[in-house]
Design an enzyme around this catalytic site. Structure first.
Site, mmCIF file in Angstrom:
data_model
loop_
_atom_site.group_PDB
_atom_site.id
_atom_site.type_symbol
_atom_site.label_atom_id
_atom_site.label_comp_id
_atom_site.label_asym_id
_atom_site.label_seq_id
_atom_site.Cartn_x
_atom_site.Cartn_y
_atom_site.Cartn_z
ATOM 1 N N GLU A 94 45.389 45.273 31.391
ATOM 2 C CA GLU A 94 44.512 44.854 30.303
ATOM 3 C C GLU A 94 45.075 45.216 28.928
ATOM 4 O O GLU A 94 44.998 44.427 27.984
ATOM 5 C CB GLU A 94 43.115 45.464 30.496
ATOM 6 C CG GLU A 94 42.313 44.865 31.664
ATOM 7 C CD GLU A 94 42.696 45.404 33.043
ATOM 8 O OE1 GLU A 94 43.516 46.353 33.107
ATOM 9 O OE2 GLU A 94 42.185 44.906 34.058
ATOM 10 N N ARG B 147 39.947 49.566 29.280
ATOM 11 C CA ARG B 147 41.341 49.980 29.438
ATOM 12 C C ARG B 147 42.195 49.656 28.202
ATOM 13 O O ARG B 147 43.263 50.219 28.019
ATOM 14 C CB ARG B 147 41.965 49.232 30.627
ATOM 15 C CG ARG B 147 41.599 49.735 31.986
ATOM 16 C CD ARG B 147 42.615 50.760 32.438
ATOM 17 N NE ARG B 147 42.199 51.484 33.610
ATOM 18 C CZ ARG B 147 42.583 51.200 34.857
ATOM 19 N NH1 ARG B 147 43.409 50.204 35.071
ATOM 20 N NH2 ARG B 147 42.162 51.931 35.858
ATOM 21 N N LYS C 67 45.686 40.262 54.301
ATOM 22 C CA LYS C 67 44.326 40.341 53.789
ATOM 23 C C LYS C 67 43.417 39.458 54.647
ATOM 24 O O LYS C 67 43.798 38.340 54.993
ATOM 25 C CB LYS C 67 44.343 39.856 52.334
ATOM 26 C CG LYS C 67 43.317 40.505 51.469
ATOM 27 C CD LYS C 67 43.639 40.340 49.999
ATOM 28 C CE LYS C 67 42.420 40.682 49.190
ATOM 29 N NZ LYS C 67 42.695 40.778 47.769
HETATM 30 C C1 LIG Z 1 41.397 47.699 35.807
HETATM 31 C C2 LIG Z 1 40.944 46.690 36.812
HETATM 32 N N1 LIG Z 1 41.136 45.376 36.563
HETATM 33 C C3 LIG Z 1 40.710 44.462 37.449
HETATM 34 C C4 LIG Z 1 40.098 44.840 38.600
HETATM 35 C C5 LIG Z 1 39.549 43.790 39.569
HETATM 36 N N2 LIG Z 1 40.188 43.889 40.864
HETATM 37 C C6 LIG Z 1 39.593 44.482 41.916
HETATM 38 S S1 LIG Z 1 40.532 44.490 43.265
HETATM 39 C C7 LIG Z 1 41.748 43.645 42.494
HETATM 40 C C8 LIG Z 1 42.984 43.274 43.244
HETATM 41 C C9 LIG Z 1 43.703 44.470 43.694
HETATM 42 O O1 LIG Z 1 44.760 44.058 44.490
HETATM 43 P P1 LIG Z 1 45.373 45.066 45.515
HETATM 44 O O2 LIG Z 1 45.448 46.408 44.885
HETATM 45 O O3 LIG Z 1 46.625 44.496 46.039
HETATM 46 O O4 LIG Z 1 44.293 45.164 46.660
HETATM 47 P P2 LIG Z 1 43.872 44.046 47.735
HETATM 48 O O5 LIG Z 1 42.575 43.492 47.258
HETATM 49 O O6 LIG Z 1 44.960 43.022 47.817
HETATM 50 O O7 LIG Z 1 43.724 44.792 48.998
HETATM 51 C C10 LIG Z 1 41.412 43.372 41.170
HETATM 52 C C11 LIG Z 1 42.237 42.621 40.231
HETATM 53 C C12 LIG Z 1 39.908 46.211 38.816
HETATM 54 N N3 LIG Z 1 39.286 46.682 39.891
HETATM 55 N N4 LIG Z 1 40.342 47.109 37.915
#
Ligand SMILES: Cc1ncc(C[n+]2csc(CCOP(=O)(O)OP(=O)(O)O)c2C)c(N)n1
Length: 637
Positions: free
Chosen positions: A368, A396, A282
């Site tokens: 969630e 959710r 990242k």
């Molecule tokens: C249902 C939901 N909960 C929380 C989030 C907030 N959120 C956005 S990106 C993320 C992390 C996602 O991690 P990953 O899929 O590994 O992607 P990365 O950012 O590491 O590339 C979170 C928790 C979201 N988008 N949707």
């Protein structure tokens, strides 16, 4: 002419030689740093998938082949390469490209998102439709390891894995959610990457099987052939996925374009469900983001050389920060308080509670629904859980709220951050429905504070109730500094607060709308319209006594809320005012967010667009007052 100028679409990308691709990656990174340092936006996630994005568009025939990005927050390189490089300079601004992917925006954005873990389900739906329609194209879902903490992803794997659908899942594993990733699956994936035993055995078995081919005869050959599948399965790193019916490939280096292109080319030829495990970093290419991907997940404008944040400091803290601070004070006072986050320790400001009370802090991952039911379980045993989840993500968990918390009347406090208009994140992240969805739930107390101090007073009160208690606050700064919790006076349960007494016109304002209502009242006073302003901090149960007084003394009533007008506080008040209409006519105006999708823009722009800024409130109040007999309105005092 820069290399990006030569790429108006992935078709142009596919005319380049493989040797030219690293230059494209460098160009995309440079463009991302240049733009995001000025506009702000998701930063580290996109930087991590630059090579992966290039390789996917290079190998697959997009948009005929369908590429589905999970969440979409990592989609900036995809935008740059799919004909939106110029507009990219206005990312997330009103009228500019969305910060996520949107079907309206481009044919390359196959499926819109913003919430995590929808990509595999959508991809399976698309692959199934393709087969029903006798079409011929490839379907690729790209999902992060953080999003793989969500149950939805496993529902989709479970569904896809027992079919023979031609479907590719790319698992983008950077070991991070927004914060460091959590949970057993995370441990499992890390094991694959880091465990030398896995890698050594896998390589040795592969070599053995290759060497043995053709070298063995008769029954021995048959035996080895029979064992081969089992042996491969046993020693394959991604056994979990293999067991679920996916052919697993990986882990591969997600920054090595040759490896990516060659692997994807090979995988593209196969059939059936398959999963490619790609390891990325990242923030790749911007050292500060590589070192601290949590801070650089989403960036505010910064100096692109020094990395220094250029945003000015605000006079008051964000509601989120004030909430986090108050929560620690409450944790000190009460050892029975536990806090739950769904992968958002920094976003919800609850990380400091976790640092202070690690035993009472639970990051459940992007889960969630599970988080709410887990809290309900805690509550049955006397723990007082605070579930801190953004209004939009709590959608959710609606069934868990009703089925596990409300029906059993369990004392769970719902801290709903980002209640209301959220600004540049746009439609997928709007907290516009929580008032409506929480009001509909029996046993639920529904509240919204007018400022930071009241937020903490309500939180403290919520933890004293023997019922579920919802508290919503906005993506904004508190209007005034917040004192220490011990200095904040208590709020009486179920009461409203009359902040200004006028004549004939009353504003019943909720949460963030209280201060603008007061400001509007001051302006209107100069015009001779003397308005009452009430802080309706309890939406449910509402303050019947104060409402009766308002109804008896005012001919024009405005309800004002930063939430959907459909079945919100205004609708509740319309019904509540009905019996009072027998005494005298009442004009009731419902001010709220109209029943349509509100696009990304600044929160201020959105408030104005929805008629919730001070100017619009004044206008509606004038119109309501004008519909009353003149002697009822004009103050002679
Ligand atoms: C249902 C939901 N909960 C929380 C989030 C907030 N959120 C956005 S990106 C993320 C992390 C996602 O991690 P990953 O899929 O590994 O992607 P990365 O950012 O590491 O590339 C979170 C928790 C979201 N988008 N949707």
């Amino acid at each position: 002419m820069s290399i990006l100028d030569r790429i108006q679409s992935p078709v142009d990308l596919r005319t380049l030689t493989q040797e030219e691709l690293p230059a494209v990656a460098a160009g995309v990174r440079e463009r991302m740093v240049d733009v995001i340092s000025r506009t702000g936006g998701h930063f580290a996630p996109g930087l991590g998938v630059v090579e992966l994005t290039i390789a996917l568009h290079y190998v697959f025939n997009t948009p005929d082949d369908k590429l589905i990005w999970d969440v979409g927050h990592q989609g900036y390189p995809h935008k740059i390469l799919t004909g939106r490089n110029e507009e990219f300079a206005r990312i997330r601004a009103k009228g500019g490209p969305s910060g996520f992917l949107s079907r309206k925006e481009s044919e390359y954005d196959v499926f819109g998102a913003g919430h995590a873990a929808t990509s595999i389900s959508a991809a399976l739906g698309i692959a199934t439709a393709r087969d029903l329609n006798n079409d011929d194209f490839k379907v690729v879902a790209v999902i992060g390891d953080g999003s793989m903490t969500s149950g939805i992803a496993y529902e989709a794997l479970n569904n896809a894995g027992h079919t023979d659908r031609d479907l590719i899942v790319v698992l983008n594993d950077n070991e991070m959610s927004i914060s460091p990733n959590v949970g057993a699956i995370h441990k499992y994936l890390t094991g694959i990457i880091t465990n030398p035993f896995y890698n050594r055995i896998r390589d040795e078995v592969k070599q053995f099987l290759q060497r043995s081919e053709g070298g063995l005869t008769g029954r021995l050959e048959q035996l080895v052939l029979k064992m081969e599948e089992g042996a491969k399965g046993f020693f394959t790193a991604g056994m979990l996925f293999e067991e679920l019916g996916f052919r697993y490939v990986g882990p591969i280096d997600g920054h090595d374009l040759d490896t990516l292109v060659e692997t994807l080319r090979e995988v593209r030829k196969w059939d059936g469900p398959r999963l490619v495990h790609v390891i990325t970093k990242k923030g790749k290419g911007f050292p500060l983001a590589e070192q601290n991907p949590v801070v650089w997940h989403g960036a505010t404008p910064f100096d692109k050389i020094s990395g220094e944040i250029t945003k000015k400091k605000t006079a008051t803290p964000a509601y989120t920060a004030a909430f986090g601070k108050g929560l620690v004070e409450l944790g000190e006072q009460r050892s029975d308080v536990a806090v739950i986050t769904a992968a958002m320790p920094s976003g919800t400001g609850t990380g400091t509670f976790g640092d202070t009370f690690p035993d009472r802090y639970f990051d459940v991952g992007i889960a969630e629904g599970h988080g709410v039911t887990f809290a309900a379980g805690l509550a049955t045993e006397g723990i007082r859980p605070v579930v801190a989840i953004y209004s939009t993500f709590l959608q959710r968990a609606y069934d868990s709220i009703i089925h596990d918390v409300a029906i059993q009347k369990l004392p769970v406090v719902f801290a709903m951050d980002r209640g209301g208009l959220v600004g540049n994140d746009g439609p997928t992240h709007m907290g516009l429905y929580d008032i409506a969805y929480m009001l509909a739930v029996p046993n639920m107390v529904v509240t919204a504070p007018k400022d930071g101090a009241e937020m903490l007073a309500l939180l403290r009160l919520g933890l004293e109730q023997d019922a579920p208690f919802a508290l919503r606050y906005p993506r904004a700064n508190v209007p005034a500094p917040v004192p220490a919790l011990s200095e904040i006076p208590p709020v009486e349960f179920g009461t409203w607060e009359v902040l200004r007494t006028g004549r004939h016109t009353a504003m019943l304002a909720v949460g963030t709308m209280v201060m603008p209502a007061l400001e509007a009242a001051q302006r209107l006073a100069a015009e001779g319209i003397d308005a009452t302003v009430v802080n309706c901090r309890f939406m449910k149960p509402y303050d019947e006594q104060t409402l009766a007084w308002v109804a008896a003394n005012h001919g024009a009533i405005l309800t004002i809320e930063e939430g959907s007008v459909v079945n919100g506080f205004g609708t509740l008040m319309a019904a509540a005012l009905e019996p009072h209409r027998h005494e005298h006519p009442i004009v009731h105006e419902i001010l709220g967010v109209p029943d349509r999708i509100i696009q990304h823009a600044s929160r201020e722009e959105q408030l104005a667009e929805c008629g919730l800024d001070v100017d619009s409130i004044c206008e509606r109040a004038r119109a309501a007052a004008a519909s009353l007999p003149i002697d009822m309105v004009r103050s002679t005092a």
